[in-house]
Scaffold this active site. Sequence first.
Site, PDB file in Angstrom:
ATOM      1  N   ASP A  78      -0.196   4.017   0.873  1.00 35.67           N
ATOM      2  CA  ASP A  78      -0.632   4.865   1.991  1.00 35.67           C
ATOM      3  C   ASP A  78       0.022   4.487   3.318  1.00 35.67           C
ATOM      4  O   ASP A  78      -0.145   5.212   4.297  1.00 35.67           O
ATOM      5  CB  ASP A  78      -2.157   4.783   2.161  1.00 35.67           C
ATOM      6  N   THR A  96       0.836  -1.200   0.000  1.00 34.74           N
ATOM      7  CA  THR A  96       0.000   0.000   0.000  1.00 34.74           C
ATOM      8  C   THR A  96       0.866   1.243   0.000  1.00 34.74           C
ATOM      9  O   THR A  96       1.807   1.357   0.775  1.00 34.74           O
ATOM     10  CB  THR A  96      -0.925   0.069   1.230  1.00 34.74           C
TER      11      THR A  96
END
Length: 539
Positions: free
Chosen positions: A280, A278
């Site tokens: 993020d 990810t």
Amino acid sequence: MDLSLSSSLSKPCHTLSLSFSSISSSFSHKTNSLQLLPSSSNLGSKCRIFLINPLLSRQKDHKIRAAQSSNQTDDDGFVLEDVPHLTNFLPNLQSYPNPLQKSQAYAIVKQTFVSPEDVVAQKIVVQKDSPRGVHFRRAGPQEKVYFKSDDVRACIVTCGGLCPGINTVIRELVCSLNSMYDVDDILGIEGGYRGFYSKNTLNLTPKVVNDIHKRGGTFLRTSRGGHDTNKIVDNIQDRGINQVYIIGGDGTQKGAALIYKEVERRGLQVAVAGIPKTIDNDIAVIDKSFGFDTAVEEAQRAINAAHVEVESVENGVGIVKLMGRYSGFIAMYATLASRDVDCCLIPESPFYLEGQGGLFEFIEHRLKENGHVVIVLAEGAGQEYIDAALHTVGEKDASGNRLLLDNGLWLSQKVKDHFTKVQKMPINMKYIDPTYMIRAIPSNASDNIYCTLLAHSAVHGAMAGYTGFTVGPVNSRHAYIPISHVTEAQNTVKLTDRMWARLLASTNQPSFLSYDPVIREKSDREILEVINDTKNSSI
Ligand SMILES: Nc1ncnc2c1ncn2[C@@H]1O[C@H](COP(=O)(O)OP(=O)(O)OP(=O)(O)O)[C@@H](O)[C@H]1O
Ligand SMILES: O=P(O)(O)OC[C@H]1O[C@](O)(CO)[C@@H](O)[C@@H]1O
Ligand SMILES: [Mg+2]
């Protein structure tokens, strides 16, 4: 003298009180027993151990909890959050010597195999008397494997958004399966989870994947939505796949947990390994997700461009929008690294525009002080303002993630309007939106190495018969983490941690702690006007 003590775990939960000077424990998958041996591994001078029936243990997501007692002085509070093993539901599974024993490359290694007793502590900053806490199984090659090389049919799938380094993970999964375990039957599932049941597979060989780490994106392509557990497991079964490597973020890992559970329910000899991906950095437990550093580095280029632009004009206001749906890690790290940022806005920290202590006041100060200002905006920040104004709450993507509105355009417009119409102070707005650019690039050198380790750890774990696990570094050591453990909560920036304080100290931005609901209400009404203006003028 053999002081070993073994207990059949088919009986209900046992409590044993021991007072060896030091003991170690070892769980045998074959006999389903936990052995407690005097050894040099220091579990404490006196400890009380709960042995948990594996059936109960399985119901509790395979958490083997040991050494928990109400008596603090006698208890060292050691907890092993173990990952499932294929022998938990296939007790007669045969094991084989690990082919790495014959590997020329590994012959020189002092300790080729990881001891089954090696664990990685989740918390490494402790006090003298604090309990030892949660531990995970250490990742790495195991002495015994539960697959014959010729029998392995592995598959790899990538799901969710892009992230630098996915291709490196794919490459290293293929190459390590091939070079370390002589596996040559590896299938690529195309286009995410739905590719299991809607697409043909690709044959992956070291030759096919040789150069892919130099490219961004995913060689196997990806998608959101389309997770149908039964169809996926039917397909795994029909194709005779027995190792599934799943690369993806929190949503993907939730999907992987369902696949693992269904595989177990059907009693299939299929190892399910998750590799967290990810941009993020919102996956819990692991230190950091791969590609994150690369993305932060790339974000610097955008921030730098904004800074150069606004420094060269009068009253320059630069706004750089960075990814971060629910977690502002990219924005926070890019800000801390850059030193050119005046203010960083992230989803975790509510902010307001108007009045004392608000963003407009801060921008005005900086413009008067320095002649320019640079703002980094995580894409999830301030979404509540736009939602409230546009009544758009509830829009989701195919995977069920909140669909974000363009807060960069919104903020640029808001700032422009305030300074030209209200303050009568013309500004030079430079809005830079590099969101996809920071994740569509190949990984940098350190992420490449990180990806290699992740792939190797996943392969060693699956070959050793572990399943339902996610692999990743915990306090810098690679560990096997039960999938359910990483999907329980999302990793977010903790405003009460020192890292956020470091950022506040470095930018000297407002902490927005005097968030005033009256001002906010007023602000919301004005936002609605701006949004409507923006929509009408199709900016
Ligand atoms: N709760 C869930 N149960 C089963 N499958 C899920 C779940 N959440 C998401 N998925 C599936 O996982 C895949 C990827 O999910 P999602 O789009 O949320 O990305 P992600 O893995 O979280 O990655 P990222 O957020 O970094 O882009 C999709 O195919 C989606 O259908
Ligand atoms: O690729 P999509 O569907 O536009 O998703 C973008 C989202 O994906 C992420 O990059 C996570 O992978 C988020 O930061 C961003 O909001
Ligand atoms: Mg996600």
